[in-house]
Design a protein around this motif. Structure first.
Motif, PDB file in Angstrom:
ATOM      1  N   HIS A  97       9.411  12.974 -45.029  1.00 47.68           N
ATOM      2  CA  HIS A  97       9.169  11.840 -45.919  1.00 47.68           C
ATOM      3  C   HIS A  97       9.764  12.089 -47.290  1.00 47.68           C
ATOM      4  O   HIS A  97      10.347  11.205 -47.904  1.00 47.68           O
ATOM      5  N   TRP A 137      17.684  16.591 -42.507  1.00 43.82           N
ATOM      6  CA  TRP A 137      17.687  15.292 -41.810  1.00 43.82           C
ATOM      7  C   TRP A 137      18.382  15.473 -40.458  1.00 43.82           C
ATOM      8  O   TRP A 137      19.517  15.919 -40.411  1.00 43.82           O
ATOM      9  N   LEU A 143      20.779   7.363 -43.745  1.00 49.57           N
ATOM     10  CA  LEU A 143      19.532   6.641 -43.486  1.00 49.57           C
ATOM     11  C   LEU A 143      19.674   5.693 -42.303  1.00 49.57           C
ATOM     12  O   LEU A 143      18.680   5.182 -41.798  1.00 49.57           O
ATOM     13  N   GLN A 182      13.331  11.473 -47.441  1.00 53.54           N
ATOM     14  CA  GLN A 182      13.651  10.054 -47.397  1.00 53.54           C
ATOM     15  C   GLN A 182      13.520   9.432 -48.782  1.00 53.54           C
ATOM     16  O   GLN A 182      14.392   8.697 -49.246  1.00 53.54           O
ATOM     17  N   ARG A 236      16.552   7.838 -51.040  1.00 60.17           N
ATOM     18  CA  ARG A 236      16.509   6.475 -51.559  1.00 60.17           C
ATOM     19  C   ARG A 236      16.661   6.488 -53.076  1.00 60.17           C
ATOM     20  O   ARG A 236      17.274   5.610 -53.668  1.00 60.17           O
ATOM     21  N   GLY A 240      12.272   2.442 -42.685  1.00 61.21           N
ATOM     22  CA  GLY A 240      12.659   2.179 -44.068  1.00 61.21           C
ATOM     23  C   GLY A 240      13.040   0.728 -44.270  1.00 61.21           C
ATOM     24  O   GLY A 240      12.939   0.187 -45.350  1.00 61.21           O
ATOM     25  N   ASN A 251      16.355  -0.625 -49.001  1.00 56.56           N
ATOM     26  CA  ASN A 251      15.111  -0.309 -48.319  1.00 56.56           C
ATOM     27  C   ASN A 251      14.233  -1.528 -48.142  1.00 56.56           C
ATOM     28  O   ASN A 251      13.117  -1.427 -47.708  1.00 56.56           O
ATOM     29  N   LYS A 273      14.167  10.894 -37.658  1.00 57.54           N
ATOM     30  CA  LYS A 273      13.912  10.772 -39.091  1.00 57.54           C
ATOM     31  C   LYS A 273      13.685  12.155 -39.698  1.00 57.54           C
ATOM     32  O   LYS A 273      13.097  13.025 -39.072  1.00 57.54           O
TER      33      LYS A 273
END
Length: 1434
Positions: free
Chosen positions: A1269, A1131, A1298, A1272, A1276, A1395, A1187, A1266
């Motif tokens: 995917h 990240w 995030l 991410q 989450r 997000g 989110n 970002k």
């Protein structure tokens, strides 16, 4: 060598009475005509087409006088047939003398231009007239058959044999008659066998023992031209060889030799090329003898017999050998027995086919068939057909009236064969392709053959190929074809020989393929033709007269693009050597022609030298070079050297093959100059199975290279020949060089029939040290392989071959009436490609001879081969099986040596364990006594990080050691596997440990079916779920749903599998290890590994985290944790864009544009995780989780905050509900939901928007900040897990990464609405301050976000100060939820992340009251905390 093909054909015989059923077939010397005998009729058949031409039927009167026909013999020029007559036992002769008649039939052609069968062509066809000899080739001639003479020899005739211009007849009174073909005895006296002396050899005294008893006579005999004598079988079963001592054939001049031990001979056949005599015996075996050159005695060469291992139920029940026949090219022999069946063997005893086993002998339902009984057989032209007179079942006892049993009647069957090109054109042995020739087609093993020209070839050609199906060719190196090319698949590349060529030139006699496997040439009766595998076209002579004017005599070979062949020019009556260029037209005008002195018998090419062997027993070497004179390219040929071999070769026909090689007894190191090493050619000559080598003689003065002109350089003479090996069928050698694999490329490979293969291997001193003078520089190593070798891949250490396979079709004919069809009685035969590794045999032979150093050099050179591990394993396995199962003690066991040898290779540990796993348990102690203790080997695997191999050793330890030891080692391995993330192995280890604990051996514990809702599957859905976060996120409702689902998800393959019996100590033991590992991962901030660990092993992360909340699950250093997560999840750290101050995005104006761009660029559904969530869902179920992003009332607040936001409502693409509003321009009502595909409005409106440079920059910055995917989604997910477990400090860290203020908001709300541990709050506060300090100094990109969440941080500080130590972490009643709308306007401006997804119903004006929304939120948190959070996955 020879392989059966397809089903046999049945020829239509005119059937009459039993007296007309055929029982004997005999071909003429040219194999064009076949004489078929029935008791009272003689028929002549033609070979191609296989048709009956003429029949002579004996009149009843004379047949009653003479008796029935017995045997036939052709005159060498095919103009006469002699038929012997056997007396009918039923006829009682008045006179006391017995009669033995020989009938002489003349065969005459009918006058004129009449043919019995003619081909019919359509009108205007080019085949009609243009071909000379057209009629002779294409038509079956009309013949007359008349009996001219009758000869009575006064005694029943036992055997007929044509010898040169005479007919030799043996009668039952022990006499040998020599009769002229015109039916006259010429006054020569018959020889009485009793007067011929017999001895064990010709050296013993002239007075050998005589056949002293009166009733001895010859039962069967055959003349051998190359031995000049007769192989005979006597009626008492003795066998012998009778030879004239001088040229005259009289009783005084004859002498016989015999082996003393054979007394059950039944029949005989001789092989002229190899000087072998095959005697069939009553025991069912065939004994093959040769004559000792020195003493003249008969020496047993080898036996052909079925073994109990291969044919356990039939090997000793075959009955006596009935017939033995050698093929026309003398390379195979066919054997039949009295009780039926036939078998095919190579010259020196390798079995190729036997019809007594497999599909030949058994039907598909397992019942046994009657074997085929053969009463007579004869080979057709070039060995492509075998004519068989058969009688199934009871032997010709009489023909049943039932028409269904037609197949049981005696008839003529034609078996079809495909043969290796090596049988007729041995020069092909220096190539790596397998080429088989049938009568009208060729089979190549280069089905993936190379296209060296493919790069150069025109695209048109490649398009043409693509259109007509995939081209069977792929690229390969110039010198050697790739391994995949020559192994490829099991199918052959079949090339149909040109019909135009075959019609006038059948049968095909020779064929050859070039080194690259791209061009083939074939030779028939006249001329030749060649074919390109690239263009798929045949090239024939344009001038048919030129084709019909040449007969190729000594085979043919390819040299680069040229075809080299030796031929006889019919019109000039001249022997010639010709070279044709492949690319030019096939015409003598483009050929280079050299006249030769004598007929060429064999021809071979080595580098740029052509070597020919001639009928005068001389060898001639020619140099060949490419010449370009003007437009035409030709090749020039010059004589280099001639060598006479007449001193060593008794008969030119005995030479099987001649090749020039670079092999010599010196391996190049002892030679003075490298040039000599390259030129160290030697001639290899296979003389009737004896391999003879003649090297260059270097004993004389050496001429230095530079002193002489290379063109006039005198070639060195050859030394006298040396015999290298006996019983040799084929020789392989290569002219390539490869320094890495010198052992294999400088070796000589021999195929020795039943004795397997031999390799003449060079031995090299290590590191170029001077070799010991007493050590040989080469060694001959024998080894057995399971296939018949047809080619050797030198670098790849492989032998290529072919094998017959059979297919049963009897299930298609289930009706009893069809049970007797030919297709039922015989399986369909196909030829399969096959290959075999031989390296382990050679390594083992070297180790047996204490040549370990050479074995090591050889093995290291081949270590890169893909099957090298298999080689080591095979060697270990074979030695282990032999020694461990031996009944006698082994004085010098090889296993310790082999074990020591294998330790030299990194594959040692795998090799040993694979071998052990494939060997029975009883042999393990013997194996590990040699290779070492399995415990030590296990520890070596762990040290080498080879966990899979260690797991294999664990299974061995489990069988050899007590459970405590295997548990100890399993624990070690389990911990290491956990550390390395080998999850499959971890699951196996859990199962293994439980099995040890519960006393089971290796059975996996049963997985409980019920899953508790709260057991979280961790990261499991990345593997098992297709819906939530991977493929179809766009069709899934709000994010609450996507996270809810994971709560009740099954927890993967292992789930709660040990919770059922968790009181078991074994499960506790495993749990302790898992907890310890999880603790380590958290302490080292390895969240990604923790997630994988929980998901893969079904570890109950939430319950464990609840317990460890204040211990291992605390965040001690927020900054370190943040950095580590950035690194682990790839990240990027945030950066501040240069234009951020002036950007309209700062006000949140075109916010949707960025996110829409983001969406349009993203093919991966992870990116737009919650984009298409329907508004009603969001309204009804605002989740606690971050989110969801800014909620409705936040946006309302945001839009009322500043005047600049008002105009946003007028623009279609303003902040109208963020991405949720993308799908439709109308307001979304309760019932509507955005689904995948409603994109039209967006595109229209989007095109009207013009973006400034700074806006684009901002979007790209947003994209750059970002992570992937997948990361991410994982973050989450972890957030959800930690939130559920109450580890709020970790939630803060993930919220920071995030950069979503909603997450921080939510945590503050949670802290406000529930009793949270004061220590945790203090920790969070300290941690956030530390992050703030770090951001100020090291990472300014975090500052904007930290500014946004300042109010929340402030709130936390206040809460920390007024915190009273709570007793438990419990949900709070709804009413306690405080207002926290203040900071949200800021947040909606600051968090641009995709997000955070606000719902879309803003523009319509129907605002949701804050209170209602908050109530919803609190209720949901409440229900979540109580653990009743459940949902079904659609």
């Amino acid at each position: 060598m020879y392989f059966l093909s397809g089903w046999p054909k049945r020829l239509l015989c005119p059937l009459g009475s039993p007296a007309e059923a055929p029982f004997h077939v005999q071909s003429d010397p040219q194999r064009t005509f076949f004489a078929v005998l029935a008791p009272v009729r003689l028929s002549i058949w033609y070979s191609r087409p296989s048709v009956l031409i003429v029949t002579y039927k004996e009149p009843e009167k004379s047949s009653s006088q003479f008796g029935s026909y017995k045997q036939a013999e052709w005159r060498p020029d095919s103009t006469m047939i002699a038929v012997s007559v056997a007396q009918r036992s039923s006829i009682v002769f008045l006179s006391t003398t017995a009669y033995g008649y020989i009938l002489f039939f003349h065969i005459t052609s009918t006058r004129g231009d009449k043919y019995l069968y003619e081909p019919v062509y359509p009108k205007g066809s080019p085949q009609m007239k243009g071909t000379p000899h057209f009629k002779e080739e294409q038509c079956a001639p009309a013949l007359n058959l008349e009996m001219r003479k009758l000869l009575d020899l006064q005694a029943p005739i036992m055997s007929l044999q044509s010898v040169l211009e005479d007919l030799l007849v043996a009668t039952s009174d022990g006499l040998l008659h020599l009769i002229h073909w015109e039916g006259m005895t010429n006054g020569r006296k018959a020889i009485n066998l009793c007067t011929v002396p017999f001895s064990a050899d010709l050296q013993s005294s002239r007075a050998g023992s005589f056949l002293g008893f009166t009733d001895v006579h010859i039962r069967d005999m055959e003349y051998c031209a190359t031995l000049d004598g007769f192989a005979v079988v006597f009626n008492d079963g003795k066998i012998g060889f009778i030879t004239p001592v001088s040229s005259r054939f009289t009783a005084e001049q004859l002498h016989g030799v015999w082996p003393q031990d054979v007394v059950d001979g039944t029949c005989v056949a001789v092989n002229n090329k190899y000087r072998l005599m095959a005697f069939g015996c009553a025991s069912g075996s065939v004994q093959v003898y040769t004559i000792d050159n020195a003493t003249g005695a008969m020496l047993l060469s080898h036996k052909l017999q079925l073994t109990a291992k291969q044919y356990p139920d039939i090997w000793n029940k075959t009955g006596a050998v009935k017939l033995v026949k050698w093929s026309p090219d003398n390379s195979v022999v066919i054997v039949t027995w009295e009780n039926g069946g036939l078998s095919l063997w190579s010259v020196f005893g390798a079995q190729l086919i036997c019809t007594l086993g497999g599909d030949f002998a058994y039907r598909s339902d397992g019942t046994k068939k009657d074997p085929l009984k053969i009463s007579s057989m004869s080979w057709g032209a070039e060995g492509y057909h075998l004519w068989v007179v058969s009688g199934f079942g009871a032997h010709n006892t009489g023909i049943e009236s039932d028409s269904k049993s037609i197949v049981k009647q005696p008839g003529i069957l034609l078996f079809q064969f495909i043969k290796s090109v090596l049988t007729v054109n041995p020069c092909m042995s220096n190539q790596e392709q397998v080429l088989l020739q049938g009568e009208d087609r060729l089979y190549l093993n280069c089905g993936e053959a190379s296209q060296i020209q493919s790069a150069r070839s025109s695209s048109a050609r490649s398009e043409h190929k693509a259109g007509g199906g995939k081209s069977p060719f792929a690229d390969s190196g110039l010198e050697s074809q790739g391994l995949s090319t020559l192994l490829g698949h099991r199918h052959w590349h079949v090339v149909q020989i040109s019909n135009t060529y075959l019609e006038s030139n059948w049968p095909i006699r020779f064929s050859a393929i070039d080194k690259l496997g791209q061009n083939i040439a074939v030779v028939g009766k006249f001329g030749f033709a060649h074919y390109s595998l690239l263009t798929k076209k045949w090239k024939l002579f344009g001038n048919i007269t030129q084709e019909q004017n040449m007969i190729v005599t000594g085979g043919l070979a390819w040299w680069n693009d040229f075809i080299v062949l030796a031929c006889y020019n019919i019109s000039d009556r001249q022997e010639e050597l010709r070279v044709y260029l492949r690319t030019s037209n096939l015409d003598n005008a483009f050929a280079h022609i050299t006249k030769a002195q004598a007929e060429t018998l064999l021809l071979s090419v080595f580098r740029d030298v052509v070597i020919v062997f001639r009928a005068d027993c001389s060898i001639c070497l020619y140099s060949i070079e490419r010449k370009s004179d003007g437009p035409n390219t030709t090749a020039g040929i010059q004589v280099l050297q001639e060598v006479s071999m007449s001193r060593y070769i008794p008969h030119p026909f005995l030479v099987v093959s001649v090749t020039l090689t670079s092999v010599s007894t010196e391996n190049g190191i002892t030679l003075k100059m490298p040039q000599q090493a390259r030129d160290a050619e030697s001639i290899m000559l296979n003389l009737a199975g004896q391999l003879i080598m003649m090297q260059r003689d270097r004993s004389g003065p050496q001429i230095r290279e530079k002193d002489s002109n290379p063109n006039q350089r005198k070639l060195l003479p050859f030394c006298p020949p040396v015999v290298l090996a006996q019983s040799v069928e084929n020789v392989w050698t290569t002219c390539r060089a490869n320094k890495q694999k010198r052992h294999l490329l400088e070796a000589l490979w021999l195929s020795c029939g039943g004795a397997g293969m031999k390799v003449w291997l060079p031995l090299f001193p290590r590191d170029h040290r001077k070799p010991h003078s007493f050590l040989s520089q080469r060694i001959m190593l024998p080894f057995h392989i399971n296939i018949y070798p047809l080619a050797v891949l030198f670098e790849d250490a492989l032998v290529l071959g072919a094998v017959n396979d059979t297919l049963l079709y009897d299930s298609l004919y289930a009706r009893s009436s069809a049970r007797e069809q030919l297709e039922v009685l015989f399986p369909y035969c196909v030829v399969e490609r096959t290959s075999q590794i031989y390296l382990h045999h050679i390594l083992r032979q070297l180790l047996v001879r204490n040549l370990g150093e050479q074995a090591l050099l050889l093995a290291q050179s081949c270590a890169a081969l893909p099957y090298f591990p298999h080689v080591l394993e095979l060697m270990l396995h074979e030695v282990l099986e032999e020694e461990a199962t031996s009944r006698e003690p082994i004085p010098d066991p090889l296993l310790p040596t082999v074990a020591k040898f294998i330790t030299e290779f990194p594959l040692f540990l795998q090799t040993v364990v694979h071998c052990a796993r494939k060997t029975e348990y009883a042999l393990w102690n013997y194996l590990f006594a040699a290779v070492g203790n399995p415990k030590d080997l296990f520890e070596e695997c762990l040290m080498a990080q080879d966990l899979d191999t260690a797991a294999s050793y664990l299974i061995i330890l489990q069988n050899m050691e007590v459970p405590a030891v295997s548990r100890q080692h399993a624990t070690l391995l389990f911990n290491t596997a956990l550390e390395q993330g080998k999850w499959d192995l971890c699951r196996h280890m859990i199962r293994f440990l439980k099995a040890i604990g519960s006393g089971e051996s290796e059975t996996p514990p049963s997985t409980p079916t019920a899953q508790e809702p709260s057991s979280s599957g961790g990261f499991e859905f990345f593997r098992n779920r297709s819906i939530s976060l991977s493929q179809s996120a766009e069709n899934v409702p709000a994010s609450k749903f996507s996270l809810q689902k994971t709560l009740s998800m099954p927890s993967g393959p292992s789930g709660k599998r040990w919770s059922k019996d968790s009181d078991c100590a074994e499960n506790m033991y495993i749990d302790m290890m898992l907890w310890r590992h999880a603790r380590r991962l958290l302490e080292e901030v390895r969240l990604k590994d923790l997630g994988c660990f929980a998901a893969q092993l079904g570890f109950e992360l939430i319950s464990w985290l609840c317990r460890e909340r204040t211990r291992a699950a605390r965040v001690d250093n927020f900054v370190l944790a943040l950095k580590r997560l950035h690194k682990d999840f790839l990240w990027p750290l945030p950066i501040i864009p240069a234009s951020s101050l002036s950007s309209p995005f700062r006000n949140g104006k075109y916010r949707t544009v960025g996110e829409q761009l983001l969406k349009s660029q993203s093919a991966d559904p992870f990116l737009n995780l919650e984009i298409d969530a329907g508004v009603p869902h969001v309204q009804r179920s605002q989740s606690w989780l971050g989110n969801i992003g800014p909620t409705h009332h936040e946006i309302d607040t945001a839009s009322s905050h500043g005047p600049q936001m008002q105009d946003a409502f007028l623009s279609p693409l303003s902040n109208k509900g963020d991405e949720c509003s993308i799908g439709s321009a109308t307001d979304l009502t309760e019932s509507s939901s955005v689904v995948d595909g409603d994109w039209t409005m967006v595109d229209e409106n989007f095109s009207t928007l013009s973006l400034t440079q700074s806006e684009l920059e901002h979007i790209s910055m947003e994209l750059a900040s970002k992570g992937p995917h997948k990361s991410q989604v994982q973050l989450r997910y972890l957030l959800h897990i930690f939130m559920e477990a109450g580890c709020l400090d970790w939630c803060i860290v993930i919220g920071l990464i995030l950069r979503e203020s909603s997450i921080i908001n939510q945590i503050v709300v949670l802290i406000q609405s529930s009793e949270v541990d004061g220590e945790m709050l203090q920790n969070i506060k300290t941690g956030l301050h530390a992050v703030d300090r770090w951001a100020s100094t090291d990472c300014p990109g975090y500052k904007p976000f930290l500014n946004i969440i300042k109010p929340q941080v402030q709130k936390l500080s206040e809460l920390t100060e007024e915190q009273v130590q709570p007793e438990a972490f419990q949900p709070v009643p709804v009413g306690k939820t405080p207002e926290h709308a203040g900071p949200r306007a800021e947040e909606s401006r600051g968090s641009l992340g995709h997000g955070s997804v606000p719902p879309g119903e803003v523009g319509g004006g129907s605002l949701v009251s804050r209170k209602e929304e908050d109530t919803t939120r609190a209720e949901e948190e409440d229900s979540f905390q109580d653990g009743t959070y459940d949902c079904s996955v659609s």
